[in-house]
Design an enzyme around this catalytic site. Structure first.
Site, PDB file in Angstrom:
ATOM      1  N   ASP A 191       0.885  -1.292   0.004  1.00 31.98           N
ATOM      2  CA  ASP A 191       0.404   0.042   0.106  1.00 31.98           C
ATOM      3  C   ASP A 191       0.698   1.340   0.080  1.00 31.98           C
ATOM      4  O   ASP A 191       1.841   0.964   1.105  1.00 31.98           O
ATOM      5  CB  ASP A 191      -1.014   0.208   1.306  1.00 31.98           C
ATOM      6  N   GLU A 245       1.377  -0.868  -5.126  1.00 31.94           N
ATOM      7  CA  GLU A 245       0.612   0.003  -5.078  1.00 31.94           C
ATOM      8  C   GLU A 245       0.962   1.387  -5.456  1.00 31.94           C
ATOM      9  O   GLU A 245       1.392   2.436  -4.287  1.00 31.94           O
ATOM     10  CB  GLU A 245      -0.657   0.225  -4.642  1.00 31.94           C
TER      11      GLU A 245
HETATM   12  C1  NOJ Z   1      -4.676   3.253  -0.407  1.00 33.67           C
HETATM   13  C2  NOJ Z   1      -5.655   2.385  -0.360  1.00 33.67           C
HETATM   14  O1  NOJ Z   1      -6.398   1.835  -1.997  1.00 33.67           O
HETATM   15  C3  NOJ Z   1      -6.981   2.433   0.615  1.00 33.67           C
HETATM   16  O2  NOJ Z   1      -8.168   1.982   0.132  1.00 33.67           O
HETATM   17  C4  NOJ Z   1      -6.609   3.137   1.551  1.00 33.67           C
HETATM   18  O3  NOJ Z   1      -7.211   4.434   2.006  1.00 33.67           O
HETATM   19  C5  NOJ Z   1      -4.913   4.024   1.984  1.00 33.67           C
HETATM   20  N1  NOJ Z   1      -4.397   3.712   0.338  1.00 33.67           N
HETATM   21  C6  NOJ Z   1      -4.457   4.083   2.808  1.00 33.67           C
HETATM   22  O4  NOJ Z   1      -3.885   2.912   3.148  1.00 33.67           O
END
Ligand code: NOJ
Length: 548
Positions: A200, A242
């Site tokens: 993440d 991500e």
């Molecule tokens: C990216 C995630 O996809 C999202 O759902 C989340 O709120 C944020 N990162 C914070 O962790």
């Protein structure tokens, strides 16, 4: 032939809490998921990506972790999780989990300790400032829901940094103990048997935050360090990042050592995602072609993860304001459908007006483009969204299994469900559910199974190259090809409603028994390639040649 499993994977993303509830408490759980593994195996999924599984106050759907070494008790126990890994493995399905280490929940014992005293051993695990940082109101990820990135903590009597919500304090990556702890977390889950991590918020993990500097430097070396560590523990484990980054930054995220990627293995293709949405809205592939032609090549071992929808809003921030407006007007015209000024909080099926032809076209295109396809649960049956739910929860409703109460998701009383099942209208569970589609060979679910099976026979997609074929075509038609040492696949996708004929005669010398392996309808056998008809919103996957 490449041995990298993730290049040939079909990844399916799900949140345990909305997938299948085995004990009737209204929240999905691990045992419920185990019961659905046969369904996933039949669909052709080879890798599950589980949204956060850890104990959490659940104020950001689990992305606010309170204990990295356990599973949320609502989902089951670590024993259940080990059983899931075993059962999934038996079916040839790998499991990757979300690794959310940019921040913790403010309820995490580390933060509780850190804020309690300047002498806490955890104080320096977070990012503090004694004075109010001048950039306090910059860099918010959730504008509208968040108005600062530095908040004052009365207990600590200092300002702490949080890139996301205020209840998600950022960890301090510059602290060697934090780095060690992240490696330990990875090692723990690898030891249990996960195949890797969806990491993440990677650009923020590696941010060396300086109060007052909204463009703080990034420490890419941490990614090399982490990669090396996980690779020692499990040679084929993957890091799927991500990171919605500029093309020029790609090389830093993947790294390149001796000609191979040595940091992350895979990156979500946000750039292509925005362009796919724009191309679908315009019914013209120009912007996809531009992405295929102009994206820098990834180092060997580096791979894209291609998606249409995920658990967040459709992120259109890489498009210009004008382009974003075009997508909004086609797919999210009401203000209520939009989020954070940059995105759309809808599922794809309602965005495309439930049009089956266009849905097939969109997914056929996604699965045939560069990289590894990622599918979000419910997309395979064309689930809808619930705009009555707040923010991103609109697209996080329970999986619709059957026409039983609660769509077969849970036997709890409806008011006890974590989130309501979509129960009315075109996308309500009585119309859209797995059981109903299972009985219908013409359903979207049956189509997905066929499409994924076909993909399995075309290793060129994912492992091979992906190139635009530059020939004159009717407006709206994209032609691209995938080449690998196994052979060549040719793809025609018509984004427009107008039928046309495509002349690919220039490829005739390369063709050996060209034949449609997947198409929206029966077309006359290709034979010669100089006059290939294609329907409006039609698609043809043609095997051009196969090497023995
Ligand atoms: C990216 C995630 O996809 C999202 O759902 C989340 O709120 C944020 N990162 C914070 O962790």
């Amino acid at each position: 032939m490449s041995d990298r499993w993730y290049e040939k994977a079909v990844i399916y993303c799900l949140d345990i809490d909305t997938y299948a509830d085995s004990d009737g408490d209204g929240v999905g759980d691990i045992r419920g998921l185990i019961g659905r593994l046969d369904y996933l195996a039949r669909l052709g999924v080879t890798c599950l990506w589980l949204n956060p599984i850890h104990p959490s106050p659940d104020r950001d759907d689990g992305y606010d972790v309170a204990d990295f070494y356990n599973v949320d008790p609502r989902f089951g126990t670590l024993g259940d999780f080990a059983e899931l890994l075993h059962q999934a493995g038996n079916r040839g399905i790998k499991v990757i989990i979300d690794l959310v280490v940019n921040h913790t929940s403010d309820q995490h014992p580390w933060f509780q300790s850190a804020r309690s005293s300047p002498d806490s051993p955890y104080r320096d695990w977070y990012v503090w400032s004694e004075t109010e940082p001048p950039d306090r109101h910059q860099g918010m990820v959730f504008p509208g829901e968040q108005n600062e990135t530095w908040s004052y903590d009365r207990t600590a009597k200092q300002w702490f940094y949080h890139r996301f919500y205020k209840f998600q304090p950022d960890l301090n990556i510059e602290n060697p103990q934090v780095r060690e702890e992240i490696k330990k977390i990875c090692a723990f889950w690898l030891q249990l048997g996960v195949a890797g991590f969806r990491m993440d918020a990677v650009p923020f993990i590696i941010e060396e935050t300086e109060p007052g500097n909204p463009n703080s430097p990034k420490d890419f070396e941490f990614l090399s360090e982490l990669r090396q560590h996980i690779q020692w523990r499990k040679a084929d484990a993957v890091l799927l990042a991500e990171a919605n980054v500029e093309a020029a930054e790609l090389k830093h995220f993947f790294g390149d050592q001796g000609g191979s990627a040595n940091r992350i293995h895979m990156l979500f293709d946000f750039m292509l995602n925005g362009r796919l949405m724009l191309a679908l809205a315009r019914e013209h592939p120009e912007v996809i072609i531009d992405a295929l032609q102009n994206t820098p090549k990834l180092p060997p071992g580096g791979q894209w993860a291609t998606f249409l929808r995920n658990h967040d809003e459709v992120d259109l921030s890489r498009l210009t304001a004008e382009q974003r407006g075009e997508v909004f007007s086609q797919f999210g015209p009401d203000e209520d459908m939009q989020l954070y000024g940059r995105g759309i909080r809808r599922r794809l099926a309602p965005m495309l007006g439930g049009d089956r032809q266009r849905l097939e076209l969109a997914y056929a295109l996604q699965f045939s483009l560069r990289g590894t396809p990622v599918l979000r649960y419910g997309e395979e049956i064309g689930m809808g969204d619930d705009l009555k739910q707040e923010g991103r929860n609109a697209i996080r409703t329970p999986m619709q299994w059957s026409s039983l109460p609660n769509g077969g998701f849970s036997t709890a009383a409806p008011e006890k469900l974590l989130r309501p099942v979509i129960s009315d209208g075109e996308f309500g569970y009585e119309n859209v559910n797995v059981t109903r589609q299972r009985h219908d060979p013409n359903s979207l679910l049956s189509w997905f199974e066929r499409m994924i099976r076909t993909l399995r026979e075309a290793p060129e997609v994912g492992s091979g190259s992906c190139q635009h074929v530059d020939v004159p075509v009717p407006a709206g038609v994209l032609v691209h090809r995938a080449d690998a040492e196994t052979g060549t696949m040719l793809f025609l996708h018509n984004l427009s409603p107008d039928e046309g004929v495509v002349d690919l005669g220039s490829l005739d010398p390369e063709a050996e028994f060209p034949n449609d392996v997947l198409a929206d309808q029966e077309y006359p056998d290709p034979g010669k390639l100089d006059a290939l008809p294609i329907a409006g919103y039609g698609y043809r996957w043609i095997r051009l040649k196969r090497f023995p």
